[in-house]
Design an enzyme around this catalytic site. Structure first.
Site, mmCIF file in Angstrom:
data_model
loop_
_atom_site.group_PDB
_atom_site.id
_atom_site.type_symbol
_atom_site.label_atom_id
_atom_site.label_comp_id
_atom_site.label_asym_id
_atom_site.label_seq_id
_atom_site.Cartn_x
_atom_site.Cartn_y
_atom_site.Cartn_z
ATOM 1 N N ASP A 276 0.838 -1.208 0.000
ATOM 2 C CA ASP A 276 0.000 0.000 0.000
ATOM 3 C C ASP A 276 0.868 1.252 0.000
ATOM 4 O O ASP A 276 1.791 1.379 0.814
ATOM 5 C CB ASP A 276 -0.897 0.026 1.242
ATOM 6 C CG ASP A 276 -1.960 -1.058 1.203
ATOM 7 O OD1 ASP A 276 -2.204 -1.623 0.120
ATOM 8 O OD2 ASP A 276 -2.537 -1.329 2.271
ATOM 9 N N ALA B 195 -4.270 -10.300 2.858
ATOM 10 C CA ALA B 195 -3.164 -10.210 3.823
ATOM 11 C C ALA B 195 -3.601 -9.465 5.081
ATOM 12 O O ALA B 195 -3.267 -9.866 6.204
ATOM 13 C CB ALA B 195 -1.981 -9.508 3.164
ATOM 14 N N GLU C 213 -9.976 -9.975 -4.653
ATOM 15 C CA GLU C 213 -8.822 -9.404 -5.371
ATOM 16 C C GLU C 213 -8.015 -10.502 -6.075
ATOM 17 O O GLU C 213 -6.877 -10.275 -6.479
ATOM 18 C CB GLU C 213 -7.942 -8.600 -4.412
ATOM 19 C CG GLU C 213 -8.620 -7.306 -3.976
ATOM 20 C CD GLU C 213 -7.786 -6.466 -3.032
ATOM 21 O OE1 GLU C 213 -7.948 -5.232 -3.049
ATOM 22 O OE2 GLU C 213 -6.979 -7.030 -2.256
ATOM 23 N N ASP D 275 -11.172 -4.835 6.626
ATOM 24 C CA ASP D 275 -10.365 -6.060 6.758
ATOM 25 C C ASP D 275 -10.136 -6.409 8.227
ATOM 26 O O ASP D 275 -10.119 -7.595 8.600
ATOM 27 C CB ASP D 275 -9.012 -5.866 6.058
ATOM 28 C CG ASP D 275 -9.190 -5.546 4.587
ATOM 29 O OD1 ASP D 275 -10.167 -6.017 3.988
ATOM 30 O OD2 ASP D 275 -8.350 -4.798 4.044
HETATM 31 O O1 RIB Z 1 -9.068 -2.889 2.287
HETATM 32 C C1 RIB Z 1 -7.874 -2.165 2.194
HETATM 33 C C2 RIB Z 1 -6.973 -2.810 1.202
HETATM 34 O O2 RIB Z 1 -7.552 -2.730 -0.080
HETATM 35 C C3 RIB Z 1 -5.617 -2.162 1.075
HETATM 36 O O3 RIB Z 1 -4.659 -2.752 1.927
HETATM 37 C C4 RIB Z 1 -5.300 -2.305 -0.401
HETATM 38 O O4 RIB Z 1 -4.156 -3.052 -0.659
HETATM 39 C C5 RIB Z 1 -6.537 -2.919 -1.026
HETATM 40 O O5 RIB Z 1 -6.406 -4.269 -1.183
#
Ligand code: RIB
Length: 311
Positions: A16, A45, A143, A255
């Site tokens: 990021d 992750a 993703e 997350d």
């Molecule tokens: O949800 C946040 C995440 O979305 C970030 O860490 C970025 O990498 C995207 O995957």
């Protein structure tokens, strides 16, 4: 909590690049930002790290590129106590990256370049089967290729393993395939994308959840940011209130919710307690900068949990 659960995350790993800005440049314009943070991210992750910080044993199934970020990502998993034996380096491809823009209200806008995440295929799920079969729960996001998500959900159902799907980033999906998940957990905009229904308030969220249940989804939790979360199953709908904080950076909060919820539920917490604790865990993550970098320890969570206002 009674046992240490094993959570397997099948998903993305990104780096990021978070920029803080009061406003966004117009086409052709150059402006100054207020700050920058480089950190490990990716929805998969992040969820793995959150589950680990909340006490679970965690295995990550992912792909990274053969660039600077790939090995560093694997090293980060290892340093965080996440088993990265099934995180594979893919030659000739970049790692996933995410430029993130955070405004002065702490709201984020994220652009994801999937890179090696797009190379995680059903064959990788077959290769990781021994790890997945040992898991108390498998956690997925969007993703990675959708065919891999559907394949893993079917694998989980066929083998009686609890599957938790976070349909993020939002994209239209085959709702029949989602019936293989035990939980589907979107935020408001992801729920809108799944159903075509607007979610502007709690009432809308309830209607949207009922629509998803009627389409075959087994249990739905819609995360509502500052309004907490709505949990719906066949027989009842519960609203779980938020834990109020003054957010400085909301990126990764979703997350933090998913990873911590998976850890608490798999450890045997009651569903509404697991959601309430995940609400607190996600809220605390908004007090720090970055995604994984802002996730708090279990001790920090417990301190806030014991001091939360009781309704
Ligand atoms: O949800 C946040 C995440 O979305 C970030 O860490 C970025 O990498 C995207 O995957």
């Amino acid at each position: 909590m009674t046992t240490q659960p094993h959570i397997a995350v099948v998903g993305s790993a990104n780096v990021d690049l978070t920029t803080f800005t009061d406003r966004f440049p117009r086409p052709g314009e150059t402006i100054f930002g207020q700050g920058f943070h480089l950190g490990f991210g990716g929805k998969g992750a992040n969820q793995a790290v959150a589950a680990r910080l909340c006490g679970a044993r965690v295995s990550m199934i992912a792909r990274v590129g053969d660039d600077l970020f790939g090995q560093a990502t694997i090293d980060n998993f290892t340093a965080r106590g996440v088993d990265a034996a099934r995180v594979l380096i893919t030659e000739g491809v970049s790692s996933g990256v995410a430029p993130i823009f955070v405004d002065s209200a702490g709201q984020n806008r994220i652009l994801v370049v999937k890179g090696a995440n797009d190379c995680l295929l059903p064959a990788d799920i077959d290769a990781a089967a021994p790890v997945l079969l040992d898991a108390d729960a498998i956690v997925l996001q969007l993703e990675i290729p959708i065919e891999t998500v559907y394949y893993t959900l079917r694998f989980a159902r066929a083998n009686g393993i609890r599957a938790i799907l976070n349909p993020a980033p939002g994209q239209p999906l085959d709702l029949a395939e989602l019936a293989h998940a035990d939980y589907v957990i979107p935020n408001e905009t992801e729920a809108e994308t799944l159903t075509g229904m607007q979610v502007n308030n709690l009432h809308d969220a309830r209607d949207c959840a009922v629509h998803l249940l009627r389409s075959g989804v087994r249990r739905v939790i819609i995360t509502l940011g500052a309004n907490g979360a709505l949990c719906a199953g066949e027989t009842r709908v519960d609203h779980v209130p938020p834990f109020a904080v003054e957010a400085i950076d909301t990126s990764g909060a979703g997350d933090a919710f998913i990873g911590s919820f998976a850890a608490f539920l798999a450890a045997g917490e009651r569903e509404t307690d697991a959601i309430a604790r995940a609400n607190v865990y996600a809220a605390l993550s908004t007090l720090g900068v970055g995604t994984q970098a802002s996730f708090v320890t279990r001790d920090r969570l417990e301190a806030s949990w014991s001091q939360r206002p009781q309704s």
